[in-house]
Enzyme design. Structure first.
Site, PDB file in Angstrom:
ATOM      1  N   LYS A   9       0.884  -1.059   0.052  1.00  0.00           N
ATOM      2  CA  LYS A   9       0.002   0.007  -0.051  1.00  0.00           C
ATOM      3  C   LYS A   9       1.012   1.201   0.121  1.00  0.00           C
ATOM      4  O   LYS A   9       1.580   1.258   1.038  1.00  0.00           O
ATOM      5  CB  LYS A   9      -1.056   0.116   1.192  1.00  0.00           C
ATOM      6  CG  LYS A   9      -1.887   1.056   1.215  1.00  0.00           C
ATOM      7  CD  LYS A   9      -2.711   0.976   2.512  1.00  0.00           C
ATOM      8  CE  LYS A   9      -3.595  -0.090   2.644  1.00  0.00           C
ATOM      9  NZ  LYS A   9      -4.576  -0.002   3.782  1.00  0.00           N
ATOM     10  N   ASP A 105     -14.854   1.413  10.324  1.00  0.00           N
ATOM     11  CA  ASP A 105     -15.073   1.245   8.858  1.00  0.00           C
ATOM     12  C   ASP A 105     -15.496  -0.400   8.350  1.00  0.00           C
ATOM     13  O   ASP A 105     -14.837  -0.457   7.417  1.00  0.00           O
ATOM     14  CB  ASP A 105     -14.012   1.776   8.044  1.00  0.00           C
ATOM     15  CG  ASP A 105     -14.112   2.220   6.620  1.00  0.00           C
ATOM     16  OD1 ASP A 105     -15.610   2.535   6.399  1.00  0.00           O
ATOM     17  OD2 ASP A 105     -13.491   2.452   5.765  1.00  0.00           O
TER      18      ASP A 105
END
Length: 226
Positions: A9, A105
């Protein structure tokens, strides 16, 4: 050097340059995730700034089976399978709670699957540690998250939520897995937020009669506004 497939990432360079705080939050996500060593959480192996390129990166366990969001493209998940997924994420949240971490989330996009069927919770980018400052993730009490899966209290003040907010989001995810749509569907964020705050969710059984009554009741309990 270990010759093992991993996921990288990378923080876009223009984002890091625009605000150095983004890089700190990016690495903070990695540090937080690294604290959660659990079979149902995507493992973080390393995070740093690459001196040669200047890029900030997080090195993660590679999950090879896609997301539950992608699986939902084929329609609702059978109840037994949906329950197995929800139970796995509940175990991940239990581990997070022991570390004082609130995810904020939980949604099908952030639930990943391995090809051999293991369930992994990903994306701690919006997570917070109970009792610690936000490191600038939210500059005020504004809502952060994904409207379809955000609890009423997260909409009202994302800085002061606890694990009950994650359980609401897990309930909304459970609803989506079993019925094929979130409890408050739509594309208008303002209308979705208003519905989350003021409307009762529909009974999952009305959307999928194959859902058992006791499981529907558990789902609706998770989605209670109080």
């Amino acid at each position: 050097t270990l010759d093992v497939p991993v996921a990288l990432k990378i923080l876009p360079p223009h984002v890091a340059k625009r605000d150095p705080g983004y890089a700190e939050r990016f690495l903070r996500e990695a540090r937080m995730a690294a604290r959660l060593r659990h079979p149902n959480v995507v493992a973080v192996m390393d995070a740093d700034r690459d001196e040669a390129t200047g890029l900030y990166y997080i090195l993660e366990e590679y999950i090879d089976g896609g997301s539950m969001a992608a699986r939902l493209g084929k329609g609702p998940i059978p109840e037994a399978k949906a329950l197995a997924v929800v139970a796995a994420i509940a175990r991940a949240l239990q581990a997070a709670t022991k570390q004082g971490i609130i995810h904020r989330d939980i949604k099908p996009d952030n639930i990943l699957l391995t090809k051999d069927g293991r369930v992994k919770l990903a994306a701690l980018g919006l997570a917070k540690v109970a009792g610690e400052s936000e490191f600038g993730v939210t500059q005020s009490s504004t809502a952060i998250g994904t409207p379809h899966y955000m609890s009423p209290e997260q909409i009202q003040n994302a800085k002061h939520v606890d694990v009950r907010s994650d359980l609401w989001s897990l309930g909304a995810t459970m609803f989506h897995l079993m019925t094929g749509k979130p409890p408050f569907p739509g594309t208008d964020a303002k209308k979705i937020i208003k519905a989350v705050l003021t409307e009762a969710p529909p009974d999952p059984v009305t959307l999928n009669p194959a859902i058992s009554r006791r499981i529907a009741d558990i789902c609706l309990k998770c989605l209670s506004k109080n």
